[in-house]
Enzyme design. Structure first.
Site, PDB file in Angstrom:
ATOM      1  N   CYS A   1      -2.348   6.312  81.817  1.00 40.69           N
ATOM      2  CA  CYS A   1      -2.980   5.012  81.605  1.00 40.69           C
ATOM      3  C   CYS A   1      -3.850   5.039  80.358  1.00 40.69           C
ATOM      4  CB  CYS A   1      -3.863   4.639  82.797  1.00 40.69           C
ATOM      5  SG  CYS A   1      -3.022   4.583  84.378  1.00 40.69           S
ATOM      6  N   ASP A   2      -3.726   3.980  79.576  1.00 39.00           N
ATOM      7  CA  ASP A   2      -4.720   3.728  78.537  1.00 39.00           C
ATOM      8  C   ASP A   2      -5.993   3.282  79.246  1.00 39.00           C
ATOM      9  OD1 ASP A   2      -5.852   3.264  75.994  1.00 39.00           O
ATOM     10  OD2 ASP A   2      -5.319   1.143  76.137  1.00 39.00           O
ATOM     11  N   LYS A   3      -7.125   3.373  78.570  1.00 37.34           N
ATOM     12  CA  LYS A   3      -8.389   2.953  79.189  1.00 37.34           C
ATOM     13  C   LYS A   3      -8.680   1.483  78.934  1.00 37.34           C
ATOM     14  CE  LYS A   3     -12.458   3.798  77.350  1.00 37.34           C
ATOM     15  NZ  LYS A   3     -13.116   2.467  77.362  1.00 37.34           N
TER      16      LYS A   3
END
Length: 894
Positions: free
Chosen positions: A520-522
């Site tokens: 996941c990207d933040k």
């Protein structure tokens, strides 16, 4: 007799994009001796590419550059040589494109006679070999075919004609090509009474066709013959009338199959039915005809639920718009008339006709048609609205169009949903390939059973095995096997689409089922992506706070990053006013680091610590400022700097983002499902770990300070490990680099896919590299929907859990269907080979298996539509569960 001559080598070849084939009838071709003078008459013409002469049919085929050599000029050249030539078909497009316009486009055809997946191979065999065709996709459920082709080489009308030659009942729904008359005369817009709305899609009859019903009635009546005394027992011959009544549609399709040299279900049933008649088994022949037709109808009824679900999405496309005219009045016009920059009025209860920005009014808009989220959104001055959503508030909205109806969010959504069903998975292709080999093999076996026993054992034994051979022909029908996969995919795609999850085809549903790692990207994924400036301090005495904010705003106003928006907003809140003259010269976005540009002739940089370190600005940074930045980072803030060439760092600031409420639950659910979740972010370590704590991720599963290429390399590492390495992550070292070969071996049972979920812009390389790329497509961001395999239309991370569950359910149901279909076939084949088979067993097993796999696949659809189009105007929808992206109507995935 066909002869051909190549073009003269001395002449330059014309552009391939303008080469077409025209047909000329030459009535006085009597023999092959006429060929040389015909060829010499036309091959010398400038723009001629190739000449073919068909002596038998008296036709001349010329491949020529229509832009320099029209077909009429070729006809004139032949006439000047004394040949009676007439133009039979001009290959040039009706409306040639401008020179700079691309000539490859996509045409869509509605196929009336596409009854099941077995029709796909014949369609592909017709279209794929045609010159100018680059790709063909079939959507069996919607009965659509999509063809990418060079329309200067082959027009949509030609493709339609070729399909109709084989009886497919094709009509062009959308033709690729340049239409010079496409522009609209906006000076004379029609009023509401002149608007012609599209007709409603044809609804399926709740009853079988009349001939099927009559066939069934007559057949059932004939079955009571044993209960009638003579002479009324002759009623058994009503079975012959039943057979004649019901066989016509099957016979029609059979002749089409023979013309295509294709063995399909219709051909097999036709042969079996006539074989039963030949054996005097009139009741079996009538029963076979009726039950096969009834089975097709029941299958169509069963799949209509999926089709209805998909049509409800298609029906979201607005038909009309209240367009503001030059007299400041509003006129109801077709939505296609609205251009970018036009203003439209969206009254209470109306669909928003186009994507645009609100310039007047404030109201509630139901976006569940796009996102699956039933909670209405407040729209006011400056808010963005999307085509297909509905104004359910009490006030009208005036909207300025930013995208035409063809380029709108809902149009892209409809296109993706329709084409998703046409993207065939490896499993579908494998089943089709198996059916291609299985069916001819069983048919050959049947022919041997029908003939060999006569030669070896005589008539009595031969007749018995002839009957068994006819039974085997029925068993050879691969309907249940072929439909078992696509019907399940359609149900899965429809179910996800209803929830605002766009999965681009069955191949990606399969990939979702095997996801082992989620990265996941933040920003904008686990968090909202809505930053707020918490702190900003000047370093030294270069400028005051307001001037620093002005410089930051000028640098960041052209950036699309959420942090940039926060800085511009803070500057405006503190009284900074930007004009059109406030522009940064030589502006450049530094990927993963920040931005740079010249403000008032001075080179400035706004970005993270990595950028400042690369420029050498942090060397002279006071120790107290460094400690302050570290403290802000430990508190969860994202720290940034403003640097000036020749001065170093002149300001330090901290911004923060809020974790999504559903992120923690989504991470926990994925972990329970056996999926390893990791965070890959370009933010600093402090901010990354703060968000990790908020979503329940261990520090060892977080990698911070990554450039886009670092995220890409991390995805590559995970993929390599899953194909034969270890997922053990060193808490100090983080993820291994791709070139490190020190990974441990892992068992094959642990292998799986890597899923990357991000915003679809900064994470594009990682999304493209992953096995499944998922974009947070809030508001229908075009780049997100175009680049990813899956798009979450409302950026609800919890829906990722549902997507993985649906993928697993789809694969499980497909396995059930395939095993069941094959098992039924094998059992009946065994009975036939042992001499115990009969037509009733074969018929009921074939029709029963077909219905069973269809109904099993349809279980994946929700019992009640998540987004009921008829309820949208009232703001109705499924009740949202707290902290999850699911609704009460979600099906139980088992």
């Amino acid at each position: 007799h066909v002869t051909s001559r190549p073009p003269s080598p001395a002449r330059a070849s014309p552009s391939r994009s303008t080469i077409v084939k025209s047909t000329i009838k030459v009535t006085d071709i009597c023999c092959a001796s006429e060929v040389p003078p015909i060829v010499s008459a036309v091959e010398k013409l400038d723009g001629m590419s190739k000449v073919n002469v068909n002596v038998t049919n008296k036709l001349v085929y010329v491949h020529h550059d229509y832009s320099s050599l029209p077909a009429s000029a070729v006809v004139s050249a032949l006439k000047s040589e004394g040949f009676a030539a007439t133009l039979q078909k001009d290959g040039a497009p009706s409306h040639p494109p401008p020179p700079t316009m691309p000539t490859v486009g996509k045409s869509t055809f509605a196929i009336a006679n596409m009854c099941c997946a077995s029709e796909v191979p014949p369609i592909l065999s017709i279209l794929e070999p045609m010159a100018g065709v680059t790709s063909v996709k079939c959507n069996v459920t919607a009965k659509l075919v999509y063809v990418e082709h060079d329309w200067t080489v082959v027009e949509a009308s030609t493709l339609e004609d070729e399909l109709n030659k084989d009886g497919f009942g094709a009509t062009t729904k959308k033709a690729a090509g340049y239409n010079p008359n496409a522009s609209v005369d906006y000076g004379s817009l029609p009023n509401s009474s002149q608007v012609t709305l599209p007709s409603e899609p044809e609804k399926q009859s709740p009853y079988p066709r009349w001939n099927v019903t009559l066939c069934g009635f007559l057949w059932l009546l004939s079955m009571f013959a044993p209960f009638f005394p003579p002479p009324y027992d002759k009623v058994e011959y009503l079975a012959i009338l039943a057979f004649v009544t019901g066989i016509y549609p099957i016979a029609s399709k059979t002749f089409d199959s023979v013309r295509r040299l294709s063995i399909d279900a219709n051909l097999l049933m036709f042969v079996a039915a006539f074989g039963a008649v030949g054996l005097g088994q009139y009741s079996e022949a009538a029963g076979l005809t009726f039950l096969f037709s009834l089975g097709e109808w029941l299958e169509s009824k069963a799949t209509s639920k999926a089709k209805t679900a998909l049509e409800s999405i298609v029906s979201l496309k607005p038909e009309t718009a209240n367009l503001k005219t030059s007299t400041s009045d509003f006129s109801e016009v077709p939505a296609e008339y609205v251009r970018v920059g036009d203003m439209v009025l969206v009254r209470t209860g109306d669909k928003v006709p186009v994507d645009g920005d609100v310039i007047k009014g404030e109201s509630l808009v139901n976006e569940s048609s796009l996102t699956g989220e039933s909670v209405p959104i407040t729209k006011k001055l400056g808010s963005q609205v999307f085509s297909g959503t509905i104004n359910i508030g009490s006030s009208p909205l005036t909207v300025k169009c930013t995208a035409t109806t063809e380029d709108s969010t809902v149009s892209k959504l409809i296109e993706l949903v329709e084409e998703a069903q046409a993207n065939r998975s490896p499993t579908e292709k494998l089943v089709d390939e198996f059916a291609k080999r299985y069916t001819p093999l069983v048919v050959l076996t049947s022919l041997l059973m029908c003939t060999v026993p006569f030669a070896i054992y005589g008539k009595e034994v031969g007749m018995r095995w002839l009957y068994q051979g006819i039974v085997l022909i029925v068993i050879a029908c691969p309907c249940a096997l072929i439909i078992s996969t696509p019907v399940t995919y359609v149900a899965g795609l429809a179910a996800t689409a209803q929830r605002g999850i766009i999965v681009k085809g069955g191949v990606h549903l399969e990939a979702l089922a095997n996801v082992r790692v989620v990265c996941c990207d933040k920003t904008g994924t686990l968090t909202h992506g809505e930053f707020a400036v918490l702190r900003l301090d000047a370093v030294g005495k270069w400028k005051n706070r307001k001037e620093i904010l002005r410089c930051l705003a000028v640098l960041e106003r052209e950036s699309s990053h959420p942090m940039a928006s926060a800085l511009v907003k803070r500057a405006q809140e503190e009284g900074v006013t930007l004009t059109s003259k406030d522009q940064a010269d030589d502006h450049e976005i530094l990927k993963g680091e920040g931005v740079t540009g010249k403000v008032n002739g001075v080179r400035m940089y706004a970005g993270n610590g990595r950028l400042m370190g690369r420029l050498g600005f942090t060397k002279s940074l006071p120790s107290d400022v460094k400690r302050k930045a570290e403290q802000w980072g430990d508190q969860g803030g994202t720290v940034g700097y403003l640097g000036v060439e020749g001065k170093g760092v002149v300001a330090v600031f901290s911004v923060a983002d809020k974790v999504r409420d559903e992120s923690r639950g989504a991470v926990a659910d994925l972990t329970k499902m056996g999926v390893d979740v990791y965070m890959l972010t370009g933010d600093g370590e402090g901010a990354a770990r703060s968000v990790a704590r908020g979503v329940g991720l261990e520090a060892s599963r977080v990698k911070s300070g990554l450039l886009p290429v670092d995220k890409l390399n991390s995805i590559k590492w995970f993929k390599r490990q899953l194909s034969g390495g270890s997922l053990d992550v060193d808490e100090e070292a983080g993820f291994l680099e791709p070139e490190d070969d020190g990974a441990k071996s892992m068992s094959a049972s642990s292998r799986g896919n890597v899923l990357m979920v991000g915003d679809g812009v900064n994470d594009a390389p990682a999304l493209a590299c992953s096995d499944v790329g998922v974009a947070m497509a809030s508001g229908g961001a075009a780049i997100a929907m175009d680049t990813a395999d899956v798009a979450l239309m409302d950026s609800d991370i919890a829906k990722l859990v549902y997507s993985v569950k649906m993928g697993r359910s789809v694969v499980r149901v497909i396995k059930q269907n395939l095993v069941f279909s094959l098992l039924v076939k094998l059992v009946v084949i065994a009975l036939v080979l042992l001499g115990y088979g009969n037509l009733w067993t074969a018929i009921l097993s074939d029709v029963g298996a077909m219905l069973a796999v269809t109904l099993n696949g349809m279980r994946l659809l929700p019992k009640k539509a998540v987004v009921d189009v008829d309820d949208l105007r009232d703001g109705a929808g499924g009740k949202r569960n707290e902290g999850r992206g699911e609704t009460e109507s979600s099906p139980l995935l088992v």
